[in-house]
Design a protein around this motif. Structure first.
Motif, mmCIF file in Angstrom:
data_model
loop_
_atom_site.group_PDB
_atom_site.id
_atom_site.type_symbol
_atom_site.label_atom_id
_atom_site.label_comp_id
_atom_site.label_asym_id
_atom_site.label_seq_id
_atom_site.Cartn_x
_atom_site.Cartn_y
_atom_site.Cartn_z
ATOM 1 N N HIS A 292 15.461 -49.216 62.833
ATOM 2 C CA HIS A 292 15.949 -50.106 61.520
ATOM 3 C C HIS A 292 17.635 -49.659 61.333
ATOM 4 O O HIS A 292 18.346 -50.446 61.413
ATOM 5 N N HIS B 79 21.560 -51.683 61.648
ATOM 6 C CA HIS B 79 22.451 -51.790 60.824
ATOM 7 C C HIS B 79 23.728 -51.093 61.383
ATOM 8 O O HIS B 79 24.839 -51.604 60.843
ATOM 9 N N GLU C 16 20.477 -57.126 57.036
ATOM 10 C CA GLU C 16 19.173 -57.051 57.364
ATOM 11 C C GLU C 16 18.583 -57.681 58.629
ATOM 12 O O GLU C 16 17.737 -57.034 59.063
ATOM 13 N N SER D 299 19.098 -55.277 61.257
ATOM 14 C CA SER D 299 18.152 -53.993 61.239
ATOM 15 C C SER D 299 16.731 -54.232 61.735
ATOM 16 O O SER D 299 16.072 -53.766 62.512
HETATM 17 ZN ZN ZN Z 1 17.650 -52.164 56.013
#
Ligand code: ZN
Length: 496
Positions: free
Chosen positions: A261, A265, A291, A294
């Protein structure tokens, strides 16, 4: 000096201060000795003040006024003037005394929230929440709005998004996903046990996270990986985007998927073109778009079957017990759907319901249709209606997130939008890279990364999310991509 040159120089200087601020922030959460906190807070406070003053200075106002009239700006310059100008006016609209008053109230609200959560006693937090809601309303009034006070708060996280649009996105999502979730839980074949549960040496987990980041294309020569309590990714400056992570001894999932995740990013930030930094554009197009990067790496790639075909032998290099576990079993274990009380632990199918709940409550608090005092019961009723679970106490109910104690209303929808953007982007990716699954299954992430670099990362915050998503996919945000993605994927895993 020409206004454009002076403007860029001004922003470049601010970017240097922000870089120092980010480094201090990273250090505070990773390596700073405990006793350094008091003085460090003063240093950070001083830097924040300098950065804030530069963002509302008369000098900057004069440059903006002149540049907003110009027609021969590049896309980068126009994007910068638009964003910086909007930010400038929003900040100018709010009296400095108000900002200070909120900052003080926020400190005590956060302390009260932590205490209330610890004791699971909502009454300790209620008066503070009442205050923070009042401040959020006043903030909306100062800045102004057309339709709903929530619109202007959303702007900080998802520029251009409105309450009405969000409702239009959420409605089909709810109507499709709720019966699907019910069917999946009733008729689906749920994996019986998870090979990710056991005992896993933390140091080996750390090396595995390092490997996972390398695999997806994260550049360690322009970053690093450190331990923290709550994982985050931070840009210190050009050539320096750092990832942080945490590990749980008895479960491999949290450390591995958080690494993927945060890696998503980090790829975004590492891929932004250098010229954006002194234009104030070296950041995500929005929280939701950030987001999406990610979630795409963590869920749509990292929890896919091809990924586990490739990653099973890699995992076995670190934890030999996995050499006898089938990739399919790992894939299934990575996608267990289980309605839970806590948002941060939610799976792909139930996650968005946690956001719908918060969105409805935030809107109601802001327009006065929901009273602060009714929050716990309303929370419990709604989460039961959506997910069939009832919080045993408020710590696991309406007190679980820190956001409201910080006065951060409007943040939550970004998490949901990230899922939706990611699914829409993946549809576009599959069209252009028909062999994506084969590539991922053989551990080749190069073509995918090159696509993301070109379409999303490189342009940073030049375009607002609406324009960006339309430029890339040819259509506005459409939740049907996510609905199709979730139904296909989980129907297959759960043999529906
Ligand atoms: Zn995040």
């Amino acid at each position: 000096m020409d206004a454009l040159t002076a403007y860029k120089k001004h922003l470049a200087e601010t970017a240097k201060l922000s870089s120092a601020q980010a480094l201090l922030n990273w250090d505070q959460q990773t390596h700073m000795p405990r006793k350094a906190l008091a003085f460090r807070s003063q240093v950070s406070g001083a830097l924040s003040k300098m950065i804030f003053e530069r963002s509302v200075s008369d000098e900057l106002g004069r440059y903006l006024e002149e540049l907003e009239k110009r027609e021969n700006l590049t896309d980068e310059e126009r994007g910068s003037v638009h964003r910086v100008g909007k930010n400038y006016r929003r900040r100018k609209a709010v009296p400095p005394e108000f900002v200070e008053e909120v900052a003080i109230a926020r400190s005590s609200a956060q302390a009260a929230w932590a205490e209330a959560k610890e004791a699971s006693d909502y009454s300790l937090f209620e008066p503070h929440l009442e205050k923070m809601v009042g401040y959020a309303r006043r903030l909306a009034d100062y800045i102004g709005y057309e339709d709903h006070p929530y619109d202007t708060l959303l702007e900080d996280y998802e520029p251009g998004m409105t309450c009405a649009e969000l409702r239009g996105i959420i409605e089909p999502l709810r109507q499709e996903l709720l019966p699907f979730l019910e069917r999946l839980l009733r008729d689906g074949a749920k994996p019986e046990s998870s090979p990710f549960v056991g005992s896993f040496d933390i140091d080996v987990q750390r090396r595995l996270a390092h490997r996972a980041l390398e695999v997806i294309g994260y550049d360690f020569a322009a970053g690093g990986l450190d331990d923290v309590v709550h994982p985050f990714t931070i840009t210190i400056g050009t050539g320096d985007v750092r990832v942080t992570n945490r590990y749980v001894e008895n479960h491999l999932g949290p450390g591995l998927f958080a690494a993927l995740h945060e890696g998503g990013h980090a790829l975004y930030n590492q891929g932004m073109r250098e010229s954006l930094l002194p234009l104030g554009l070296s950041r995500g197009a929005s929280n939701g778009i950030h987001e999406s990067q990610s979630r795409l790496i963590e869920n749509q790639i990292g929890r896919s079957r091809p990924f586990w075909t490739f990653f099973q032998p890699v995992l076995a290099e670190y934890f030999p017990q996995f050499s006898s576990v089938a990739p399919d079993a790992l894939h299934a274990a990575a996608n267990i759907v289980s309605p839970s009380l806590i948002r941060v632990e939610a799976d792909e199918v139930t996650y968005n319901f946690h956001i719908m709940l918060r969105f409805e409550i935030e809107m109601g608090l802001l327009d006065g249709s929901i009273a602060v005092t009714d929050l716990p019961s309303l929370w419990n009723e709604t989460i039961e209606r959506y997910l069939g679970v009832v919080p045993p106490d408020d710590a696991q109910g309406c007190l679980q997130d820190v956001h409201w104690s910080m006065g951060a209303f409007g943040y939550f929808p970004s998490y949901m939008l990230g899922n939706l953007y990611a699914a829409q982007l993946l549809t576009a990716i599959r069209k252009e890279i028909p062999t994506l699954d084969d590539q991922v299954a053989s551990g080749d992430f190069g073509t995918l990364l090159a696509w993301l670099r070109r379409e999303v990362h490189d342009v940073g915050a030049i375009y607002e999310p609406k324009e960006l998503i339309e430029r890339i996919t040819g259509e506005t945000l459409d939740p049907s991509h996510f609905i199709a993605y979730v139904s296909e994927k989980y129907s297959e895993i759960y043999k529906l």
